[in-house]
Design a protein around this motif. Structure first.
Motif, PDB file in Angstrom:
ATOM      1  N   GLU A  44      35.825  27.566  38.794  1.00 30.00           N
ATOM      2  CA  GLU A  44      36.629  28.998  38.399  1.00 30.00           C
ATOM      3  C   GLU A  44      36.064  30.047  39.516  1.00 30.00           C
ATOM      4  O   GLU A  44      36.607  31.048  39.766  1.00 30.00           O
ATOM      5  CB  GLU A  44      36.275  29.301  37.082  1.00 30.00           C
ATOM      6  CG  GLU A  44      37.135  28.379  36.136  1.00 30.00           C
ATOM      7  CD  GLU A  44      36.663  28.667  34.530  1.00 30.00           C
ATOM      8  OE1 GLU A  44      37.233  28.103  33.706  1.00 30.00           O
ATOM      9  OE2 GLU A  44      35.909  29.503  34.408  1.00 30.00           O
ATOM     10  N   SER A 104      40.170  32.940  32.999  1.00 28.01           N
ATOM     11  CA  SER A 104      40.057  33.357  34.534  1.00 28.01           C
ATOM     12  C   SER A 104      41.389  34.225  34.911  1.00 28.01           C
ATOM     13  O   SER A 104      41.358  34.782  35.880  1.00 28.01           O
ATOM     14  CB  SER A 104      39.915  32.273  35.412  1.00 28.01           C
ATOM     15  OG  SER A 104      40.818  31.346  35.204  1.00 28.01           O
ATOM     16  N   SER A 117      36.703  36.383  39.231  1.00 30.09           N
ATOM     17  CA  SER A 117      35.370  36.116  39.370  1.00 30.09           C
ATOM     18  C   SER A 117      34.701  36.890  40.437  1.00 30.09           C
ATOM     19  O   SER A 117      35.423  37.342  41.401  1.00 30.09           O
ATOM     20  CB  SER A 117      35.382  34.673  39.764  1.00 30.09           C
ATOM     21  OG  SER A 117      34.101  34.329  40.410  1.00 30.09           O
TER      22      SER A 117
END
Length: 204
Positions: free
Chosen positions: A80, A127, A132
């Motif tokens: 991710e 996500s 991120s």
């Protein structure tokens, strides 16, 4: 119990009877060492498949680093973040399906309890709504992340203790890619984990 031990037990009992005839002495031999003390009787779990960990990822092109936590397998969380796939496709799909079921179950649970503060750690959150920090760093700087030499800083199966340990690690190492300084408030130690340093004096 071998013959030397049996003979030693008899000698000790005889000596005790001479000193005090009414003594009732019970000899309990020390148990032999456990097998796990001689060698590992379980296979070590690969780093990428471990869960409930605090991890640190470093940038190969600059001193930037990121510290996070995950209750899932590390390989899923690192993917991710943008890490390349390094596990078989069927294994990946199986874990993703399981994660999707857990996410759907949590979404339908109105009484869900969260240990996060507002704007806290982005790990283990969908996500689709949280980008991120490592991905943002890669996109903005075109740097390369050292996906092979990431490290496990700590482990804990308890969710809240895992958050506390993540906060302590962030407070100690001050990673530049983390947007927050802690995941939970430090009630006992508001300044985090203090490292004791001893002063060494040399005499001339």
């Amino acid at each position: 119990m071998g013959k030397p031990t049996q003979q030693l037990s008899k000698d000790i009992k005889k000596l005790a009877m001479k000193v005090k005839p009414t003594t009732q002495l019970l000899i309990v031999p020390r148990p032999p060492p456990a097998i796990r003390q001689m060698f590992k009787n379980k296979d070590e779990i690969p780093k990428n498949l471990q869960s409930n960990i605090i991890y640190q990822v470093n940038c190969s092109s600059c001193p930037a680093s990121y510290i996070g936590k995950t209750t899932r397998q590390a390989c899923i969380r690192l993917q991710e973040h943008g890490a390349p796939t390094e596990i078989p496709a069927e294994h990946t799909n199986e874990n993703l399906r399981r994660s999707a079921r857990i996410a759907a179950m949590n979404a339908n649970n109105n009484a869900q309890i969260s240990y996060y503060e507002s704007g806290s750690s982005e790990d283990d959150l969908p996500s689709t709504t949280h980008t991120s920090a490592i991905k943002r760093h890669i996109t903005s700087t075109k740097h390369k992340i050292d996906w092979h030499n990431w490290t496990i800083l700590d482990k804990d199966k308890h969710p809240y203790r895992l958050l506390v340990k993540e906060s302590l690690a962030i407070n100690e190492k001050s990673p530049t890619l983390n947007l927050t300084t802690r995941s939970v408030p430090f009630v006992v130690y508001p300044e985090g984990c203090v490292i004791k340093r001893t002063n060494h004096t040399t005499s001339q």
